[in-house]
Structures are given as C-alpha cells and as structure tokens.
Design a protein around this motif. Structure first.
Motif, PDB file in Angstrom:
ATOM      1  N   VAL A 185       7.769   1.160  -6.438  1.00 48.21           N
ATOM      2  CA  VAL A 185       6.403   0.387  -6.678  1.00 48.21           C
ATOM      3  C   VAL A 185       5.358   0.986  -5.924  1.00 48.21           C
ATOM      4  CG1 VAL A 185       5.499  -1.661  -6.987  1.00 48.21           C
ATOM      5  CG2 VAL A 185       7.845  -1.511  -7.715  1.00 48.21           C
ATOM      6  N   GLY A 186       5.581   0.783  -4.635  1.00 47.03           N
ATOM      7  CA  GLY A 186       4.512   1.222  -3.807  1.00 47.03           C
ATOM      8  C   GLY A 186       3.896   2.611  -3.988  1.00 47.03           C
ATOM      9  N   PHE A 187       4.546   3.525  -4.396  1.00 45.90           N
ATOM     10  CA  PHE A 187       4.026   4.809  -4.511  1.00 45.90           C
ATOM     11  C   PHE A 187       3.236   4.846  -6.149  1.00 45.90           C
ATOM     12  CE2 PHE A 187       7.372   6.740  -1.915  1.00 45.90           C
ATOM     13  CZ  PHE A 187       6.338   7.487  -1.124  1.00 45.90           C
ATOM     14  N   ILE A 188       3.729   3.698  -6.980  1.00 49.39           N
ATOM     15  CA  ILE A 188       2.866   3.529  -8.114  1.00 49.39           C
ATOM     16  C   ILE A 188       1.530   3.194  -7.844  1.00 49.39           C
ATOM     17  CG2 ILE A 188       2.606   2.411 -10.250  1.00 49.39           C
ATOM     18  CD1 ILE A 188       5.731   2.263 -10.416  1.00 49.39           C
ATOM     19  N   ILE A 189       1.432   2.091  -7.002  1.00 46.33           N
ATOM     20  CA  ILE A 189      -0.008   1.589  -6.663  1.00 46.33           C
ATOM     21  C   ILE A 189      -0.714   2.221  -5.455  1.00 46.33           C
ATOM     22  CG2 ILE A 189       0.945  -1.056  -7.397  1.00 46.33           C
ATOM     23  CD1 ILE A 189       1.016  -1.617  -4.367  1.00 46.33           C
ATOM     24  N   GLY A 190       0.038   3.315  -5.035  1.00 43.89           N
ATOM     25  CA  GLY A 190      -0.677   3.810  -3.776  1.00 43.89           C
ATOM     26  C   GLY A 190      -1.881   4.636  -4.021  1.00 43.89           C
ATOM     27  N   VAL A 191      -2.325   4.786  -5.143  1.00 43.28           N
ATOM     28  CA  VAL A 191      -3.434   5.551  -5.479  1.00 43.28           C
ATOM     29  C   VAL A 191      -4.676   4.726  -5.031  1.00 43.28           C
ATOM     30  CG1 VAL A 191      -5.204   6.105  -7.354  1.00 43.28           C
ATOM     31  CG2 VAL A 191      -2.605   6.556  -7.644  1.00 43.28           C
TER      32      VAL A 191
END
Length: 419
Positions: free
Chosen positions: A362-368
C-alpha cells in the motif's frame, strides 16, 4: 533567454513545474521528456558522493585547531527532531484513526527482522570500501573514510593541501552546473508524475494519505518552528520558509535526500555557514535526520494495528516512538526506503510479516505523494538544523545576528550556476 537568465533558480524551477504539468496532460505519450528528469537525478546522485568525499577531505585537512565547528549540536538536533516527529505521528494516529483494505503486495521485498539488524547494517556500512561506498551512495562510509584521509593530510605540505582544495573547487563548479539544469530536470520529473497512470490508485487511500501528509506538514510548520524558536529566540518562519522554498521543492521532485545534498550545500554556502560543519552535517543528515521517515513508519504501523482491531497500551506506543526514530535513522536514502522498515515496527505488536508486507505494498501505491513530501521534510530540515545550530552557538557567544534580515538578504541572492 535573457528573461530566464535574470530569473532566480527557484522561479525557473516553478516555471519548469508548470510546463511539466502542461506537457504531462497534453502529450503524456512523449516519454522522451521524462528522460530529462532521470538524467538530472542521475547526475545529482553521481556527483554528490564525489562532492561530499572531496569537501570533507579538504575541510578537515586544512582545519586549524581552535576553529569552532557545530557538528555535535547539529547531530543532537537531528536525533531530537526525528524522535519528536515519531511522537507527533503516534499522537495523530490516535486522534485520527484510519483503517485500510489490505491488498497483496506486488512482489516480495527484503526487510530487516529486528532492530539489531538495522544497527548491524549501519555499522557494516561505515567500514565499507570508500570507492564502493561512492558507487553505492553509502554516505556513512564516505564520511568515515574521507574524515580519516583528511586527518592524515593535515601533516602534509601546504602545496598538497592546495591541490586538494583546488580539486574541491573544481567539483563544486561541476555541481553548480548540474544544479543550474534543475528546471529542465524537474520539468521531466513532473511530466513523469502527471503522465503516470499510478496516480489514479491514490483515491481509495485518500484518508491515509491525508493523515501522512498532514502530520508531516504539522511537524514542518509547527513542531520544527517551536524547536527553532527555543534555540534562536527569534521568529523562526523566515528561515523555515527559506529552507522549504529553496530546498524542499527540489527534494519533493527528486524524492531522494542523497540527490538533494549538492543543492543543500549550495544553499548553506549562500547562508555563509561554516564549511567545516555543513560539509559533514548535510550528508550525515541525509542518513540520520529522518523525521518524515519516522512519521511514515509510525503511522503505517498504527494504521495496520487499527485495521486489525488491536488495543495498544500507552507504554507500547512510547516504545513505538523510539523504535520508529531509531529505525528511521537506518532508512535507505532511496525512494521508498522507509517503507521496508514497517515490518520491523509491526513486529512490536506481533503482526505477521505477510500482513506487514501488504502494508508495504500500500505504501508503494501512495508513494508518489507520500515519499515526495517525506523527502522534502527530511532534506529541508537538514539545512534548517545545520543553520540553526550555528546561529544559536554564535548568539550564545554574543554575536549580533538578525536572522530575519540575513535570510531576506540571502534569499534575494541567486544560487550560483554556470550560464
């Protein structure tokens, strides 16, 4: 071209951001534009280790006994600020509990299993081969060996020291050239972000993203200013806004504290800070001043706890603050480096690694957005605390400093670049 030449670097960067957004919307298929951003970040990451190595070696080799440096108070500020950021994140997570729908993480990631692994990795990194350290961007190794070589050069002849000093100036000019290309590079980075389809996935995690970004902004605009005021006894916001404008904006788009080191060094020179201090403190800050990372680790861990419906005792929450702060100091300088430390914090509550790695996904999804804001907070505060420690020490010695006036004068002065 004359208009652009007379504009300050930050105005050119803002212009690059606007053009990048426009091109990302109108011509998202022009992938060659995004290459400009990759080249810029790659150039910064490549020259930064060389700059740090040469600057530290030169400054220590010509250091004279009795000349004050401010490294010790800077390190204390780094560690205290990181701990305060972790505490703020824990409090915010209790005040605004957020739950998420966990999804499978995309691929497996290696994550440290215990705090001793993080500390062991840090100590091992210190004694890594300095050449390999420059290749890998390992600033702990670079700091350690360049300092040792600098001490060794103190007994050499003046001519040898002059050669090292000239080499330092040459590398600095190369850095000025790269920084002068920042508007073009950031144009490419913004284009990549706008044209990327990954941004559409942020909607379902809006509350989580709002909690993370809101906490980071609260720390940057409330907690850090209070800390600064207690040290300099002046209105902290002129200095805060200078660091946010000049350092946080480039860091936001590069998403790398390591890549922002050369920019911070140029800004420290503009503020006329001691080179003996900032040549050490800024690269060290990119490693241990990780307030944004501590917020990410604490918040994501407590989001997992709330999602699983677990009860938390205040004492355990306090341990989480300390654990998050210590773990954040070992976070990688690359984009998303703090996310891989979430399983370590989750283990404090007995959460399985499988569940924790879903949260990492999930963190990588919102990492942008999350990682960009995190890097901006981390890197701009490197410059902030380096300046604050020096100004505070000088004031205690009776120096008459009007920091608001100083920052205003230096803010008007353009960053050096080679036209």
């Amino acid at each position: 071209m004359k208009v652009l030449k007379n504009m300050s670097l930050i105005k050119r960067i803002i212009l690059g951001i606007i053009i990048g957004i426009f091109l990302g919307i109108v011509v998202p298929n022009w992938e060659f534009i995004g290459i400009l951003g990759e080249l810029f970040v790659g150039a910064l990451k490549s020259i930064a280790p060389i700059l740090v190595f040469v600057l530290i070696m030169a400054s220590i080799s010509k250091h004279q006994s009795g000349v004050q440096t401010f490294v010790k108070p800077i390190i204390v500020l780094y560690l205290l600020a990181t701990l305060l950021a972790a505490v703020t994140a824990v409090v915010a997570s209790f005040l605004f509990p957020v739950q998420i729908v966990l999804q499978e993480a995309a691929g497996s990631q290696d994550a440290p299993k215990a705090l001793v692994d993080v500390i062991g990795n840090i100590l091992t990194s210190v004694v890594q081969n300095p050449i390999q350290g420059m290749i890998d961007g390992n600033y702990l190794s670079i700091l350690f060996w360049s300092a040792l070589i600098g001490f060794g050069l103190r007994t050499c002849s003046k001519e040898t020291k002059d050669v090292i000093d000239n080499l330092s100036e040459a590398v600095t000019r190369v850095v000025q050239l790269v920084i002068g290309l920042a508007p073009i590079g950031i144009l490419g980075l913004v284009f990549n972000s706008v044209s990327s389809t990954g941004v559409s996935g942020l909607g379902q995690y809006g509350q989580l993203l709002a909690l993370l970004v809101g906490t980071m902004l609260f720390v940057a605009l409330i907690i850090y200013p209070i800390l600064v005021f207690l040290l300099i006894h002046e209105n902290p916001y002129p200095l805060i806004f200078f660091c946010l404008k000049e350092s946080a904006i480039p860091a936001f788009f590069t998403r790398s504290s390591a890549a922002n080191i050369p920019i911070n060094m140029m800004l420290a020179e503009r503020l006329e800070l001691s080179e003996e201090s900032y040549s050490i403190s800024l690269p060290l800050g990119a490693t241990i001043n990780m307030g944004g990372a501590a917020i990410t680790i604490s918040t994501m861990t407590l989001v997992t706890v709330h999602t699983l419906g677990m009860d938390i005792q205040p004492f355990v929450a306090l341990i989480l603050c300390v654990l998050s702060a210590l773990a954040a100091c070992g976070a990688s300088g690359i984009a998303g480096g703090s996310l891989l430390l979430i399983p370590l914090a989750c283990s404090l509550f007995g959460i399985s690694n499988d569940v924790a790695m879903q949260v990492v996904g999930v963190g990588f999804i919102i990492g942008v957005v999350q990682d960009s804001v995190e890097t901006a907070v981390n890197s701009s505060s490197d410059l902030l605390f380096t300046a604050v420690a020096e100004f505070s020490s000088l004031k205690k010695k009776g120096a008459k400093l009007n920091i608001k006036k100083l920052v205003k004068e230096k803010g008007m002065k353009p960053t050096k670049s080679i036209d």
